[in-house]
Design a protein around this motif. Structure first.
Motif, mmCIF file in Angstrom:
data_model
loop_
_atom_site.group_PDB
_atom_site.id
_atom_site.type_symbol
_atom_site.label_atom_id
_atom_site.label_comp_id
_atom_site.label_asym_id
_atom_site.label_seq_id
_atom_site.Cartn_x
_atom_site.Cartn_y
_atom_site.Cartn_z
ATOM 1 N N ASN A 179 67.328 -53.786 5.520
ATOM 2 C CA ASN A 179 67.255 -54.882 4.541
ATOM 3 C C ASN A 179 66.484 -54.510 3.291
ATOM 4 N N SER A 180 65.790 -53.393 3.330
ATOM 5 C CA SER A 180 65.028 -52.949 2.155
ATOM 6 C C SER A 180 64.969 -51.423 2.178
ATOM 7 N N ILE A 181 64.596 -50.868 1.038
ATOM 8 C CA ILE A 181 64.459 -49.411 0.967
ATOM 9 C C ILE A 181 63.405 -48.959 1.977
ATOM 10 N N LYS A 182 62.303 -49.716 2.050
ATOM 11 C CA LYS A 182 61.229 -49.338 2.973
ATOM 12 C C LYS A 182 61.727 -49.340 4.426
ATOM 13 N N GLU A 183 62.509 -50.375 4.758
ATOM 14 C CA GLU A 183 63.012 -50.444 6.139
ATOM 15 C C GLU A 183 63.938 -49.250 6.436
ATOM 16 N N ALA A 184 64.751 -48.884 5.454
ATOM 17 C CA ALA A 184 65.635 -47.728 5.645
ATOM 18 C C ALA A 184 64.802 -46.460 5.864
ATOM 19 N N ASP A 203 64.680 -41.796 -2.959
ATOM 20 C CA ASP A 203 63.565 -42.354 -2.191
ATOM 21 C C ASP A 203 63.640 -41.778 -0.789
ATOM 22 N N GLY A 204 62.533 -41.855 -0.067
ATOM 23 C CA GLY A 204 62.586 -41.352 1.299
ATOM 24 C C GLY A 204 61.226 -41.063 1.875
ATOM 25 N N VAL A 205 61.237 -40.343 2.991
ATOM 26 C CA VAL A 205 59.991 -40.097 3.720
ATOM 27 C C VAL A 205 58.994 -39.269 2.891
ATOM 28 N N ASN A 206 59.464 -38.611 1.845
ATOM 29 C CA ASN A 206 58.560 -37.807 1.004
ATOM 30 C C ASN A 206 58.174 -38.515 -0.291
ATOM 31 N N GLY A 207 58.424 -39.828 -0.405
ATOM 32 C CA GLY A 207 58.102 -40.560 -1.635
ATOM 33 C C GLY A 207 59.316 -40.658 -2.529
ATOM 34 N N SER A 208 59.110 -41.138 -3.778
ATOM 35 C CA SER A 208 60.260 -41.298 -4.671
ATOM 36 C C SER A 208 60.140 -40.403 -5.889
ATOM 37 N N LYS A 209 61.270 -40.055 -6.435
ATOM 38 C CA LYS A 209 61.318 -39.235 -7.650
ATOM 39 C C LYS A 209 62.647 -39.458 -8.347
ATOM 40 N N THR A 210 62.692 -39.078 -9.621
ATOM 41 C CA THR A 210 63.939 -39.161 -10.387
ATOM 42 C C THR A 210 64.259 -37.772 -10.919
ATOM 43 N N PHE A 234 67.262 -40.357 0.424
ATOM 44 C CA PHE A 234 68.570 -40.818 -0.038
ATOM 45 C C PHE A 234 68.490 -41.257 -1.496
ATOM 46 N N MET A 235 69.655 -41.356 -2.101
ATOM 47 C CA MET A 235 69.756 -41.770 -3.506
ATOM 48 C C MET A 235 69.742 -43.297 -3.558
ATOM 49 N N THR A 236 68.911 -43.856 -4.416
ATOM 50 C CA THR A 236 68.879 -45.325 -4.511
ATOM 51 C C THR A 236 69.600 -45.820 -5.775
ATOM 52 N N HIS A 237 69.425 -45.128 -6.883
ATOM 53 C CA HIS A 237 70.025 -45.596 -8.143
ATOM 54 C C HIS A 237 70.480 -44.419 -8.995
ATOM 55 N N ILE A 238 71.397 -44.737 -9.884
ATOM 56 C CA ILE A 238 71.863 -43.762 -10.876
ATOM 57 C C ILE A 238 71.598 -44.390 -12.238
ATOM 58 N N THR A 239 70.948 -43.674 -13.130
ATOM 59 C CA THR A 239 70.762 -44.216 -14.480
ATOM 60 C C THR A 239 71.531 -43.356 -15.478
ATOM 61 N N ILE A 240 72.151 -44.040 -16.421
ATOM 62 C CA ILE A 240 72.942 -43.329 -17.451
ATOM 63 C C ILE A 240 72.446 -43.777 -18.817
ATOM 64 N N PRO A 241 71.994 -42.828 -19.648
ATOM 65 C CA PRO A 241 71.555 -43.231 -20.991
ATOM 66 C C PRO A 241 72.744 -43.597 -21.862
ATOM 67 N N ASN A 242 72.500 -44.443 -22.881
ATOM 68 C CA ASN A 242 73.583 -44.751 -23.824
ATOM 69 C C ASN A 242 74.089 -43.465 -24.462
#
Ligand SMILES: Cc1cc2nc3c(=O)[nH]c(=O)nc-3n(C[C@H](O)[C@H](O)[C@H](O)COP(=O)(O)OP(=O)(O)OC[C@H]3O[C@@H](n4cnc5c(N)ncnc54)[C@H](O)[C@@H]3O)c2cc1C
Ligand code: SF4
Length: 259
Positions: A35-40, A210-217, A242-250
């Motif tokens: 139900n949440s990133i943390k739970e995953a 995100d994941g067991v080692n923290g988050s990064k982009t 795992f991948m949580t989001h994808i960001t695309i610049p204009n």
């Protein structure tokens, strides 16, 4: 929280009809809804010994790899799957002045149908539209598309214990190597199967992990890795990430896209 179900229904019905040969059953697995990133992350951590993996639409992981028993010394079949499509913040597309953020569990159809994606980032909507069929695009996600495993027919064939499964041979070198890589190979000669990954790389996108080692982009340039780095994987994700989001610049003014 207990698993949603632990066996595959087709297996049970085929066994009842006497159609399953011994050893050809789909392996049973536990499926958890996060139900949440943390739970995953907690589920991945708690089930690391069972080779827990995230699952989204399941079109490649369940419908391909697990159904066809694609495994080897370096590729264990998961006994636990963590569904991330139940995490609300991973589904949907948000715009701001800098560009777009797409949740990794957003379906390919939702990416294609989004007005801003088709008007400003047509490279991505056309790439997504070229994937598979409407049925698969309706439940296959963009995160699953980017992280799907290679389509090399030896990798997908259960009789070929190649480097990518932890074996000691690349069958594509001497075998049928149509659709394989000409440059950049070493040990393994796959081409990456994801259409949307190619478009996102050209759009200078970044992946939030995100994941067991923290988050990064990281930028998509850094996300994918070749066989020289590790022949067993195609990207920088470690177990439990795992991948949580994808960001695309204009895109800069005046840019034109062609797919
Ligand atoms: C008949 C057929 C034709 C196809 N044709 C094409 C095509 O032309 N072009 C193309 O690009 N693709 C094609 N595909 C692949 C298809 O696009 C993928 O199967 C689909 O996009 C995967 O999405 P999914 O959500 O079902 O992934 P899943 O099967 O759930 O996951 C796929 C893999 O990605 C991992 N994963 C899922 N989400 C994440 C995440 N957020 N972070 C990290 N890892 C994750 C899973 O652990 C798994 O290993 C085809 C597939 C089929 C079955
Ligand atoms: S190209 Fe890669 S995946 Fe295909 S047989 Fe060779 S090592 Fe295996």
């Amino acid at each position: 929280m207990g698993p949603r179900h632990a066996t595959h229904t087709r297996q049970a019905s085929c066994r009842a009809e006497g159609k399953l040969k011994e050893g050809y059953e789909m392996r049973a697995f536990e499926l958890y809804d996060a139900n949440s990133i943390k739970e995953a992350i907690d589920l991945l951590r708690a089930n690391a010994a069972k080779n827990a993996r995230v699952v989204a639409g399941g079109s490649d992981l369940v419908g391909g790899l697990m159904k066809d028993w694609v495994h080897g010394k370096g590729l264990a079949l998961p006994e636990v799957l963590v569904d991330i499509t139940t995490i609300k913040e991973l589904v949907g597309i948000n715009e701001d002045n800098g560009g777009l953020t797409i949740g990794a569990a957003t379906t390919l159809s939702d990416v294609i149908d989004h007005k801003t994606v088709s008007s400003k980032f047509s490279l991505l909507s056309n790439a997504a539209l070229s994937v598979a069929s409407p049925l698969i695009r309706n439940f296959g996600t963009i995160g699953g598309n980017i992280n799907q495993r290679p389509r090399c027919w030896f990798f997908r064939g259960e009789d070929f214990n190649c480097y990518k499964k932890g074996g000691d041979f690349c069958y594509a070198v001497t075998g049928d190597n149509r659709y394989h890589a000409i440059i950049g190979g070493e040990l393994c000669y796959i081409v990456h199967p994801s259409d949307t990954a190619t478009a996102l790389m050209a759009l200078n996108a970044s992946a939030k992990i995100d994941g067991v080692n923290g988050s990064k982009t990281v930028s998509f340039d850094e996300y994918f890795t070749g066989p020289r780095v590790d022949v067993l994987r195609e990207n920088i994700l470690k177990p439990g990430e795992f991948m949580t989001h994808i960001t695309i610049p204009n895109p800069p003014g005046g840019v034109k896209f062609g797919w």
